[in-house]
Design a protein around this motif. Structure first.
Motif, PDB file in Angstrom:
ATOM      1  N   SER A   1      70.683 -30.767 -28.993  1.00 44.36           N
ATOM      2  CA  SER A   1      70.325 -31.429 -27.954  1.00 44.36           C
ATOM      3  C   SER A   1      69.628 -33.008 -28.067  1.00 44.36           C
ATOM      4  O   SER A   1      69.874 -33.914 -27.040  1.00 44.36           O
TER       5      SER A   1
ATOM      6  N   VAL B   1      70.832 -34.041 -21.319  1.00 46.73           N
ATOM      7  CA  VAL B   1      71.571 -32.735 -21.505  1.00 46.73           C
ATOM      8  C   VAL B   1      71.228 -31.740 -20.819  1.00 46.73           C
ATOM      9  O   VAL B   1      69.878 -31.693 -20.286  1.00 46.73           O
ATOM     10  N   ASN B   2      71.993 -30.688 -20.306  1.00 48.77           N
ATOM     11  CA  ASN B   2      71.530 -29.703 -19.512  1.00 48.77           C
ATOM     12  C   ASN B   2      70.751 -30.134 -18.100  1.00 48.77           C
ATOM     13  O   ASN B   2      69.712 -29.556 -17.962  1.00 48.77           O
TER      14      ASN B   2
ATOM     15  N   ASP C   1      69.818 -30.800 -14.488  1.00 44.27           N
ATOM     16  CA  ASP C   1      69.464 -29.835 -13.071  1.00 44.27           C
ATOM     17  C   ASP C   1      70.578 -30.346 -12.170  1.00 44.27           C
ATOM     18  O   ASP C   1      70.817 -31.497 -11.950  1.00 44.27           O
TER      19      ASP C   1
END
Length: 103
Positions: A49, A82-83, A85
């Motif tokens: 991450s 990263v990741n 929404d």
């Protein structure tokens, strides 16, 4: 080279770039190998991450993306690239802008 660095310690913190074109492509790999002999280079991956997030900052630091694009992404994504929404359209768009320059 080691002796030169000992005699000129002010250059120890400066990055070394080795390049050559045309026929220099023949000796450059050998010279580079000789320079790095004795150095241990490991994988810089520590946390996926953190590593993936740092790519945006690296792209900005290397002037691959403009200040405007970087600041827009930083603001929209809250420094988390990263990741993301999927409902954060502003962040997705900002990351799309970045991808155009670094893909």
């Amino acid at each position: 080279m080691k002796q030169w660095m000992i005699e000129h310690p002010q250059f120890l913190s400066v990055q070394l770039f080795i390049a050559g074109d045309s026929y220099a492509g023949i000796p450059i790999p050998l010279i580079t190998k000789k320079i790095i002999d004795g150095y241990l280079i490991g994988s810089p991956v520590t946390d996926s991450s953190i590593d993936r997030n740092s790519k945006v900052e690296f792209a900005h630091g290397m002037a691959l993306i403009s200040d405007e694009i970087y600041e827009n992404a930083r603001r929209s994504c809250k420094e988390n690239y990263v990741n993301v929404d999927p409902e954060n359209a502003a962040c997705s768009a900002a990351l799309g802008d970045i991808q155009m320059f670094i893909a």
